[in-house]
Design an enzyme around this catalytic site. Structure first.
Site, PDB file in Angstrom:
ATOM      1  N   ASN A  87       0.736  -1.132   0.045  1.00 16.37           N
ATOM      2  CA  ASN A  87       0.177   0.055  -0.031  1.00 16.37           C
ATOM      3  C   ASN A  87       0.660   1.185   0.030  1.00 16.37           C
ATOM      4  O   ASN A  87       1.744   1.167   0.859  1.00 16.37           O
ATOM      5  CB  ASN A  87      -0.902   0.046   1.191  1.00 16.37           C
ATOM      6  CG  ASN A  87      -1.808  -1.308   1.429  1.00 16.37           C
ATOM      7  OD1 ASN A  87      -2.469  -1.739   0.307  1.00 16.37           O
ATOM      8  ND2 ASN A  87      -1.914  -2.034   2.246  1.00 16.37           N
ATOM      9  N   HIS A 100       6.532  -1.983   3.049  1.00 15.60           N
ATOM     10  CA  HIS A 100       6.385  -3.373   3.529  1.00 15.60           C
ATOM     11  C   HIS A 100       5.134  -3.891   2.230  1.00 15.60           C
ATOM     12  O   HIS A 100       4.337  -3.373   1.910  1.00 15.60           O
ATOM     13  CB  HIS A 100       5.880  -3.534   4.573  1.00 15.60           C
ATOM     14  CG  HIS A 100       4.657  -2.876   4.948  1.00 15.60           C
ATOM     15  ND1 HIS A 100       4.607  -1.327   5.063  1.00 15.60           N
ATOM     16  CD2 HIS A 100       3.261  -3.240   5.174  1.00 15.60           C
ATOM     17  CE1 HIS A 100       3.288  -0.994   5.550  1.00 15.60           C
ATOM     18  NE2 HIS A 100       2.557  -1.925   5.599  1.00 15.60           N
ATOM     19  N   HIS A 102       2.667  -7.279   1.797  1.00 15.72           N
ATOM     20  CA  HIS A 102       1.757  -8.236   2.530  1.00 15.72           C
ATOM     21  C   HIS A 102       1.677  -9.589   1.790  1.00 15.72           C
ATOM     22  O   HIS A 102       1.394  -9.380   0.513  1.00 15.72           O
ATOM     23  CB  HIS A 102       0.306  -7.735   2.941  1.00 15.72           C
ATOM     24  CG  HIS A 102       0.341  -6.383   3.448  1.00 15.72           C
ATOM     25  ND1 HIS A 102      -0.056  -6.604   4.805  1.00 15.72           N
ATOM     26  CD2 HIS A 102       0.514  -5.000   3.006  1.00 15.72           C
ATOM     27  CE1 HIS A 102      -0.343  -5.292   5.426  1.00 15.72           C
ATOM     28  NE2 HIS A 102       0.205  -4.339   4.186  1.00 15.72           N
TER      29      HIS A 102
END
Length: 116
Positions: A87, A100, A102
């Site tokens: 995101n 990051h 996911h």
């Protein structure tokens, strides 16, 4: 970044349940999983988001994709399917401003889309 939760995890100041670690990348189980399998894969270098990545960061971003595939194999979800997503910014739902990814799996995931 002294106030970054992921930097604190990398430094060993906060606990995590790691699934992978090397010199540049660490991956660990999300403490608020959105699927039965939900790991976060992060570079050890603090990069706020994909939008903040510099030319020198693209190699590690590619390595993150390789690590995601390796973790999926190790968690036995390579064949059943998994999702890898990052995101970028508030409208996308980025809460922690450390790049990051996911890795989500373990169930049929809902399609991604715009919700009004």
């Amino acid at each position: 970044m002294s106030d970054c939760i992921f930097c604190k995890i990398i430094a060993g100041e906060l606990p995590s349940k790691k699934v992978y670690e090397d010199e540049q990348i660490v991956a660990f189980h999300d403490i608020q999983p959105a699927s039965p399998i939900h790991a976060l894969i992060i570079p050890k270098k603090h990069i706020a988001s994909l939008a903040d990545a510099g030319e020198e960061d693209w190699n590690i971003i590619g390595q993150i994709q390789r690590v995601a595939a390796q973790i999926a194999r190790e968690l036995d979800v390579e064949e059943s399917g998994y999702r890898v997503i990052t995101n970028i910014g508030a409208n996308a739902g980025q809460i922690v401003h450390h790049l990051h990814y996911h890795l989500m799996a373990g169930a049929r995931l809902s399609p991604l889309g715009v919700h009004n």
